[in-house]
Scaffold this motif. Structure first.
Motif, short mmCIF file in Angstrom:
data_model
loop_
_atom_site.label_atom_id
_atom_site.label_comp_id
_atom_site.label_asym_id
_atom_site.label_seq_id
_atom_site.Cartn_x
_atom_site.Cartn_y
_atom_site.Cartn_z
N HIS A 221 69.69 19.73 2.64
CA HIS A 221 70.18 19.53 4.01
C HIS A 221 69.05 19.02 4.90
CE1 HIS A 221 73.27 22.17 2.36
NE2 HIS A 221 74.06 21.81 3.35
N TRP B 116 73.71 29.64 7.07
CA TRP B 116 72.60 28.91 6.47
C TRP B 116 71.63 29.86 5.76
CZ3 TRP B 116 71.72 25.96 11.70
CH2 TRP B 116 72.75 25.04 11.88
N TYR C 89 66.22 30.75 12.20
CA TYR C 89 67.60 31.18 11.97
C TYR C 89 67.69 32.70 11.88
CZ TYR C 89 67.92 26.26 10.55
OH TYR C 89 67.84 24.89 10.51
N SER D 33 63.85 28.62 8.67
CA SER D 33 64.56 29.81 8.21
C SER D 33 64.20 31.03 9.06
CB SER D 33 64.29 30.07 6.73
OG SER D 33 62.93 30.37 6.48
N MET E 299 73.01 20.00 11.37
CA MET E 299 72.64 20.18 9.96
C MET E 299 73.46 19.18 9.14
SD MET E 299 70.63 22.02 8.02
CE MET E 299 70.37 23.69 8.65
N TYR F 138 67.89 19.10 8.84
CA TYR F 138 68.08 19.61 10.20
C TYR F 138 67.57 18.53 11.15
CZ TYR F 138 68.39 22.88 14.08
OH TYR F 138 68.74 23.50 15.25
N GLU G 119 73.83 29.89 11.82
CA GLU G 119 72.54 30.32 11.27
C GLU G 119 72.71 31.41 10.21
OE1 GLU G 119 71.65 28.50 15.26
OE2 GLU G 119 73.19 29.82 14.43
N VAL H 200 66.09 23.07 3.32
CA VAL H 200 66.24 22.31 4.57
C VAL H 200 64.94 21.57 4.89
CG1 VAL H 200 66.82 22.43 7.01
CG2 VAL H 200 67.84 24.06 5.41
#
Length: 413
Positions: A176, A123, A103, A100, A195, A178, A120, A134
């Protein structure tokens, strides 16, 4: 002001608030940590508690329900505060938090006209608004990240992804994945990432983690069997099978929160040892020596990590991912590798001394230090360069610059 005598302090309001929230839940997290360690079960209730506190949305924008945390230093300290109570839990959520922050950095550095279509940005918003979780789904047994064997094959509608992933922490509650893969093209294999929603056809999350330590981290396997992806879902990172120097800075940034796990274990172990030491009326010289050595190790750990985190944030925060020159990325990864190794070694030393201070009871099943003793040993498998020959080669190779080597070439006579 930060001090190596006390716990390192967050530098931002968001970091301060989140660390304080975690500390208030310490008793609950520690109690559940013992239960999950004893039974080898995933710390689902503790993850849910962190979600309620807003920890998993830490880096999401405030407008989307997050905290807008954009300090790598504070993010690492947040992980350490969790780890002081439950290193398994910290390991699980650190992967989500590191992604995160990556992103958030992408969004922070992107031109304004690119933001509306930036994945990003979507997300991050989903992490804040919808509880998107994630799991980093990269590792495959015995393979470096640039040589993964999970394959993406083109079909009439897009791609089909097939492979097996290991050590997918947080996977039991992830929404999700990655994922990194080998993308098969007419021009040869490329390295790509995507993703993948967990509810996609062909995704199987195996809650089968049974580690010696970090037993509540949910670091099981994930099987991908002809998982369909849209044609534009895969992002190509470069050639498959070749070490990509442009990825050095990303590896450094993602590894920093992992160091927070071992800072947290060390601080949790030190706290347990000092509680025991405070109860001894006439401590022996040997016991005093153990306490002094424990504090020296803790100071070295804090000071090294604090300096490295400052260097990483300065070098990365205002630079878009994969935009640094190779030598800059290498320098930042070098700082991360060195700090990670110091953190690992000093954390192990702190736990060892804490157990000696507390005595034989700490070697019994169910004791918090027995759990920390096993958890801290995982550090050797989670370095930016995990195999011994990898980090040794990297550190030795970066000790001098090409200019240094040229200047010191012996002159033939």
């Amino acid at each position: 002001m930060n001090s190596i005598i006390e716990r390192l302090r967050p530098a931002t309001d968001a970091g301060t608030a989140l660390c304080a929230a975690v500390d208030r839940e310490g008793e609950f997290l520690a109690r559940r940590a013992q239960e999950h360690d004893a039974h080898g079960t995933f710390a689902a209730a503790s993850v849910e508690r962190l979600k309620e506190l807003g920890v998993l949305g830490a880096c999401a924008p405030v407008a989307d329900g997050g905290h807008g945390l954009y300090s790598l230093h504070d993010l690492t300290l947040l992980v350490s505060r969790i780890a002081a109570h439950d290193a398994s839990l910290a390991t699980a959520v650190s992967m989500h938090l590191a992604l995160s922050w990556y992103y958030a950095r992408t969004v922070h550095c992107a031109p304004a006209d690119e933001l509306p279509g930036l994945p990003e940005a979507r997300w991050l918003a989903a992490m804040g608004r919808d509880g998107m979780v994630v799991a980093s789904t990269v590792a495959e047994p015995g393979l470096p990240a640039w040589q993964v064997e999970t394959e993406a094959t083109a079909d009439a509608t897009g791609w089909r992804v097939t492979g097996r992933k290991a050590m997918v922490s947080l996977s039991p509650v992830a929404t999700h994945l990655y994922t990194r893969m080998k993308v098969l093209t007419e021009d040869g294999p490329l390295l790509g990432s995507a993703m993948i929603p967990v509810d996609s056809p062909g995704v199987s999350v195996l809650d089968d983690w049974d580690g010696l330590g970090l037993r509540g981290s949910g670091s099981g396997r994930v099987v991908l069997d002809q998982v369909p992806l849209a044609a534009d879902a895969i992002r190509v990172r470069g050639p498959w099978g070749a070490r990509d120097t442009a990825a050095f800075e990303g590896r450094a940034a993602s590894s920093a929160p992992l160091a927070g796990i071992y800072l947290g274990i060390a601080e949790g172990a030190a706290a347990a040892a000092l509680r025991r030491y405070a109860s001894v009326k006439n401590p022996s010289a040997g016991l005093q020596n153990l306490v002094a050595e424990l504090r020296l190790s803790l100071a070295a750990l804090r000071g090294t990590l604090h300096t490295a985190l400052g260097e990483l944030h300065t070098g990365l925060a205002d630079r878009a991912p994969r935009s640094l020159a190779a030598d800059e990325g290498s320098r930042l990864l070098e700082a991360c590798v060195l700090a990670s190794l110091v953190t690992e070694r000093e954390a192990i030393a702190v736990v060892d001394r804490a157990m000696q201070i507390c005595g034989g009871r700490s070697f019994t099943a169910g004791h918090e230090l027995a759990r920390m003793y096993r958890d801290v040993r995982a550090a050797g498998f989670m370095r930016p360069y995990a195999p011994p020959e990898e980090w040794v080669d990297f550190i030795a190779r970066t000790a001098t610059t090409p200019a240094d080597r040229t200047a010191n070439t012996p002159v033939e006579t």
